[in-house]
Scaffold this motif. Structure first.
Motif, PDB file in Angstrom:
ATOM      1  N   PHE A  21       0.821  -1.006  -0.019  1.00 47.13           N
ATOM      2  CA  PHE A  21       0.025  -0.073  -0.199  1.00 47.13           C
ATOM      3  C   PHE A  21       0.845   1.335  -0.058  1.00 47.13           C
ATOM      4  O   PHE A  21       2.206   1.133   0.261  1.00 47.13           O
ATOM      5  CB  PHE A  21      -0.904  -0.120   1.140  1.00 47.13           C
ATOM      6  CG  PHE A  21      -0.209  -0.133   2.486  1.00 47.13           C
ATOM      7  CD1 PHE A  21       0.167   1.090   3.226  1.00 47.13           C
ATOM      8  CD2 PHE A  21       0.014  -1.260   3.082  1.00 47.13           C
ATOM      9  CE1 PHE A  21       0.656   1.032   4.276  1.00 47.13           C
ATOM     10  CE2 PHE A  21       0.529  -1.131   4.457  1.00 47.13           C
ATOM     11  CZ  PHE A  21       1.007  -0.178   5.119  1.00 47.13           C
ATOM     12  N   LEU A  22       0.164   2.255  -0.404  1.00 52.68           N
ATOM     13  CA  LEU A  22       0.923   3.708  -0.513  1.00 52.68           C
ATOM     14  C   LEU A  22       0.291   4.621   0.623  1.00 52.68           C
ATOM     15  O   LEU A  22      -0.986   4.984   0.496  1.00 52.68           O
ATOM     16  CB  LEU A  22       0.773   4.285  -1.771  1.00 52.68           C
ATOM     17  CG  LEU A  22       1.520   5.758  -1.933  1.00 52.68           C
ATOM     18  CD1 LEU A  22       3.069   5.325  -1.698  1.00 52.68           C
ATOM     19  CD2 LEU A  22       1.198   6.296  -3.305  1.00 52.68           C
ATOM     20  N   LEU A  23       1.027   4.933   1.450  1.00 54.90           N
ATOM     21  CA  LEU A  23       0.487   5.897   2.512  1.00 54.90           C
ATOM     22  C   LEU A  23       0.132   7.408   1.759  1.00 54.90           C
ATOM     23  O   LEU A  23       0.859   7.362   0.785  1.00 54.90           O
ATOM     24  CB  LEU A  23       1.481   6.158   3.705  1.00 54.90           C
ATOM     25  CG  LEU A  23       1.368   4.995   4.499  1.00 54.90           C
ATOM     26  CD1 LEU A  23       2.679   5.274   5.757  1.00 54.90           C
ATOM     27  CD2 LEU A  23       0.161   4.566   5.159  1.00 54.90           C
ATOM     28  N   PRO A  24      -0.558   8.206   2.117  1.00 52.25           N
ATOM     29  CA  PRO A  24      -0.825   9.564   1.487  1.00 52.25           C
ATOM     30  C   PRO A  24       0.376  10.402   1.353  1.00 52.25           C
ATOM     31  O   PRO A  24       1.350  10.365   2.462  1.00 52.25           O
ATOM     32  CB  PRO A  24      -1.851  10.303   2.511  1.00 52.25           C
ATOM     33  CG  PRO A  24      -1.736   9.651   3.685  1.00 52.25           C
ATOM     34  CD  PRO A  24      -1.112   8.244   3.462  1.00 52.25           C
ATOM     35  N   PRO A  25       0.694  10.872   0.379  1.00 53.15           N
ATOM     36  CA  PRO A  25       2.095  11.665   0.268  1.00 53.15           C
ATOM     37  C   PRO A  25       2.203  12.709   1.152  1.00 53.15           C
ATOM     38  O   PRO A  25       1.021  13.473   1.391  1.00 53.15           O
ATOM     39  CB  PRO A  25       1.995  12.163  -1.319  1.00 53.15           C
ATOM     40  CG  PRO A  25       0.979  11.169  -2.060  1.00 53.15           C
ATOM     41  CD  PRO A  25       0.180  10.688  -1.088  1.00 53.15           C
ATOM     42  N   LEU A  76       1.080  16.793  -6.900  1.00 52.50           N
ATOM     43  CA  LEU A  76       0.707  15.625  -6.126  1.00 52.50           C
ATOM     44  C   LEU A  76       0.387  14.671  -6.997  1.00 52.50           C
ATOM     45  O   LEU A  76       0.549  13.330  -6.899  1.00 52.50           O
ATOM     46  CB  LEU A  76      -0.457  15.934  -5.296  1.00 52.50           C
ATOM     47  CG  LEU A  76      -1.183  14.964  -4.454  1.00 52.50           C
ATOM     48  CD1 LEU A  76      -0.245  14.309  -3.398  1.00 52.50           C
ATOM     49  CD2 LEU A  76      -2.466  15.446  -3.896  1.00 52.50           C
ATOM     50  N   ARG A  77      -0.376  14.814  -8.391  1.00 46.68           N
ATOM     51  CA  ARG A  77      -0.782  13.942  -9.368  1.00 46.68           C
ATOM     52  C   ARG A  77       0.539  13.216  -9.587  1.00 46.68           C
ATOM     53  O   ARG A  77       0.714  11.988  -9.849  1.00 46.68           O
ATOM     54  CB  ARG A  77      -1.518  14.552 -10.499  1.00 46.68           C
ATOM     55  CG  ARG A  77      -1.639  13.574 -11.514  1.00 46.68           C
ATOM     56  CD  ARG A  77      -2.412  14.182 -12.640  1.00 46.68           C
ATOM     57  NE  ARG A  77      -2.553  13.024 -13.706  1.00 46.68           N
ATOM     58  CZ  ARG A  77      -3.761  12.599 -13.872  1.00 46.68           C
ATOM     59  NH1 ARG A  77      -4.784  12.719 -13.073  1.00 46.68           N
ATOM     60  NH2 ARG A  77      -3.781  11.953 -14.877  1.00 46.68           N
ATOM     61  N   ASN A  78       1.581  13.970 -10.002  1.00 47.12           N
ATOM     62  CA  ASN A  78       2.942  13.442 -10.711  1.00 47.12           C
ATOM     63  C   ASN A  78       3.653  12.449  -9.601  1.00 47.12           C
ATOM     64  O   ASN A  78       4.226  11.508  -9.986  1.00 47.12           O
ATOM     65  CB  ASN A  78       3.705  14.653 -10.950  1.00 47.12           C
ATOM     66  CG  ASN A  78       3.274  15.269 -12.391  1.00 47.12           C
ATOM     67  OD1 ASN A  78       2.461  15.005 -13.086  1.00 47.12           O
ATOM     68  ND2 ASN A  78       3.542  16.690 -12.507  1.00 47.12           N
ATOM     69  N   SER A  79       3.608  12.951  -8.565  1.00 48.94           N
ATOM     70  CA  SER A  79       4.356  12.230  -7.335  1.00 48.94           C
ATOM     71  C   SER A  79       3.711  10.746  -7.399  1.00 48.94           C
ATOM     72  O   SER A  79       4.434   9.914  -6.889  1.00 48.94           O
ATOM     73  CB  SER A  79       4.290  12.996  -6.143  1.00 48.94           C
ATOM     74  OG  SER A  79       4.952  14.188  -6.224  1.00 48.94           O
ATOM     75  N   ILE A  80       2.196  10.954  -7.170  1.00 44.85           N
ATOM     76  CA  ILE A  80       1.794   9.546  -6.872  1.00 44.85           C
ATOM     77  C   ILE A  80       1.722   8.621  -8.075  1.00 44.85           C
ATOM     78  O   ILE A  80       2.060   7.493  -8.107  1.00 44.85           O
ATOM     79  CB  ILE A  80       0.131   9.882  -6.791  1.00 44.85           C
ATOM     80  CG1 ILE A  80      -0.168  10.271  -5.199  1.00 44.85           C
ATOM     81  CG2 ILE A  80      -0.755   8.418  -6.609  1.00 44.85           C
ATOM     82  CD1 ILE A  80      -1.560  10.920  -5.058  1.00 44.85           C
ATOM     83  N   ALA A 119      -7.777  16.380  -1.362  1.00 41.56           N
ATOM     84  CA  ALA A 119      -6.658  16.790  -2.538  1.00 41.56           C
ATOM     85  C   ALA A 119      -6.098  15.735  -3.598  1.00 41.56           C
ATOM     86  O   ALA A 119      -6.234  16.192  -4.657  1.00 41.56           O
ATOM     87  CB  ALA A 119      -5.395  17.050  -1.640  1.00 41.56           C
ATOM     88  N   ILE A 120      -6.322  14.621  -3.039  1.00 42.68           N
ATOM     89  CA  ILE A 120      -5.985  13.530  -4.160  1.00 42.68           C
ATOM     90  C   ILE A 120      -7.264  13.348  -5.118  1.00 42.68           C
ATOM     91  O   ILE A 120      -6.680  13.221  -6.357  1.00 42.68           O
ATOM     92  CB  ILE A 120      -5.945  12.116  -3.457  1.00 42.68           C
ATOM     93  CG1 ILE A 120      -4.907  12.127  -2.604  1.00 42.68           C
ATOM     94  CG2 ILE A 120      -5.896  10.884  -4.179  1.00 42.68           C
ATOM     95  CD1 ILE A 120      -4.551  10.793  -1.593  1.00 42.68           C
ATOM     96  N   LYS A 121      -8.451  13.524  -4.752  1.00 45.12           N
ATOM     97  CA  LYS A 121      -9.540  13.569  -5.807  1.00 45.12           C
ATOM     98  C   LYS A 121      -9.361  14.767  -6.573  1.00 45.12           C
ATOM     99  O   LYS A 121      -9.808  14.655  -7.808  1.00 45.12           O
ATOM    100  CB  LYS A 121     -10.895  13.891  -4.883  1.00 45.12           C
ATOM    101  CG  LYS A 121     -11.315  12.271  -4.320  1.00 45.12           C
ATOM    102  CD  LYS A 121     -12.487  12.847  -3.134  1.00 45.12           C
ATOM    103  CE  LYS A 121     -13.682  13.311  -3.759  1.00 45.12           C
ATOM    104  NZ  LYS A 121     -14.614  13.306  -2.955  1.00 45.12           N
ATOM    105  N   ALA A 122      -8.752  15.773  -6.184  1.00 42.71           N
ATOM    106  CA  ALA A 122      -8.475  17.102  -6.984  1.00 42.71           C
ATOM    107  C   ALA A 122      -7.391  16.795  -7.989  1.00 42.71           C
ATOM    108  O   ALA A 122      -7.500  17.076  -9.369  1.00 42.71           O
ATOM    109  CB  ALA A 122      -8.289  18.345  -6.437  1.00 42.71           C
ATOM    110  N   ALA A 123      -6.633  15.815  -7.692  1.00 44.67           N
ATOM    111  CA  ALA A 123      -5.603  15.456  -8.643  1.00 44.67           C
ATOM    112  C   ALA A 123      -5.850  14.441  -9.515  1.00 44.67           C
ATOM    113  O   ALA A 123      -5.375  14.243 -10.585  1.00 44.67           O
ATOM    114  CB  ALA A 123      -4.359  15.058  -7.695  1.00 44.67           C
ATOM    115  N   PHE A 124      -6.720  13.587  -9.020  1.00 43.41           N
ATOM    116  CA  PHE A 124      -7.315  12.407 -10.016  1.00 43.41           C
ATOM    117  C   PHE A 124      -8.919  12.650 -10.108  1.00 43.41           C
ATOM    118  O   PHE A 124      -9.566  11.541  -9.365  1.00 43.41           O
ATOM    119  CB  PHE A 124      -6.894  11.226  -9.525  1.00 43.41           C
ATOM    120  CG  PHE A 124      -5.379  10.848  -9.509  1.00 43.41           C
ATOM    121  CD1 PHE A 124      -4.829  10.368 -10.764  1.00 43.41           C
ATOM    122  CD2 PHE A 124      -4.591  11.309  -8.243  1.00 43.41           C
ATOM    123  CE1 PHE A 124      -3.337  10.221 -10.882  1.00 43.41           C
ATOM    124  CE2 PHE A 124      -3.282  11.085  -8.415  1.00 43.41           C
ATOM    125  CZ  PHE A 124      -2.693  10.617  -9.570  1.00 43.41           C
TER     126      PHE A 124
END
Length: 312
Positions: free
Chosen positions: A69-73, A85-89, A115-120
């Motif tokens: 799993f990946l923890l939140p950046p 954020l999108r690029n990092s994930i 924030a993740i929803k905004a990135a994806f």
């Protein structure tokens, strides 16, 4: 299996703290004290992609099954910017896939999930992770135990206070041997077998390391001694500016009210610094959920899972 380049160590703590301390994440897993404690059990590793630090882990809860799993950046600036954020994930996701794994985001606080929803905006499916919601309490409530809702807790605590001579002391690395013996005896009383016993032994190894590094990591730790022997202990760590997370709390159930006593004493000893105590999640275990609810949390701290829709 470690997916990223760097492990969680005392030597690289300064780097991690820059990211962990710049934002009020408010969830129990996103603190150095927690990451250090469980770093080997969960194979935590980290890498910096662009403006964010990403931490990968591997769940050991199920037998013969690795669940990465990946923890939140984590942000160093205190802000989340969608494109970065999108690029990092996506960089982290690429490493997961190169290792043959699906990249799933876990233990994500609600504000980071936004924030993740905004990135994806269209690519990620959000799932509420109720078994991993944290239980948040007012420190003064755990000390005072006032009102009808705490009637049972007060009864157990009063029984302990009236029937046993005890001493509450700070738990230090000089007491590591006694603490290790307590954990060994505690685990033997459980009499578990199979995978459950394996997990318990893994925790025992993790605790041994923690006991020897209490001061270096900066844990809040205390123990109750009865006849000069540790019969209960509690270990926690700072979570942001106003909260302490209780990572470990164990007591010998042969002493009625001892769990209530260690909870009460630990709370008294951190109240000068913090307003809240986070007692972590219940992992979906019904007995643990009942116990945590019985202390009347003021809030359940929500966490979420993010799954890329293409992987569903």
């Amino acid at each position: 299996m470690y997916l990223f380049k760097n492990k969680i160590t005392l030597e690289n703590r300064e780097i991690l703290d820059k990211y962990l301390g710049s934002y009020e994440y408010k969830t129990s897993g996103l603190s150095f004290s927690s990451l250090y404690m469980w770093r080997n059990i969960n194979y935590f590793s980290w890498e910096i992609f662009g403006d964010y630090l990403c931490i990968a882990g591997m769940s050991q809860l199920e037998e013969d099954k690795e669940e990465p799993f990946l923890l939140p950046p984590l942000t160093k600036t205190g802000f989340y910017e969608p494109e970065g954020l999108r690029n990092s994930i996506l960089e982290a996701k690429k490493i997961f896939e190169e290792c043959g794994f699906v990249c799933t985001l876990r233990l994500v606080p609600i504000q980071i999930m936004e924030a993740i929803k905004a990135a994806f905006p269209k690519e990620i499916h959000i799932i509420a992770d109720r078994p991993n919601y944290d239980y948040l309490y007012l420190t003064k409530d755990l000390i005072e135990l006032s009102g009808r809702d705490f009637h049972s807790k007060r009864n157990h605590l009063n029984y302990f206070l009236n029937h046993y001579d005890y001493k509450y002391v700070p738990l230090t690395s000089a007491m590591a041997g006694k603490a290790e013996q307590f954990i060994k005896e505690f685990n033997e009383r459980k009499n578990l077998t199979g995978h459950e016993r394996e997990l318990l032994l893994m925790e025992e190894v993790a605790m041994k390391d923690v006991f020897h590094n209490l001061e270096k990591v900066g844990y809040d730790a205390g123990a109750i001694l009865i006849d000069d022997k540790i019969e209960a202990l509690s270990i926690g760590g700072n979570l942001g500016r106003r909260t302490v997370t209780v990572h470990i709390e164990k007591a010998n159930i042969e002493f009625r009210g001892l769990y209530q006593a260690i909870n009460n004493e630990f709370s008294k000893n951190v109240t000068c610094r913090v307003k809240y105590i986070n007692r972590e999640e219940d992992m979906g275990i019904l007995g643990l959920r009942k116990a945590k609810l019985s202390y009347n949390p003021i809030k359940l701290v929500e966490k979420y899972i993010g799954v890329f829709k293409a992987d569903l």
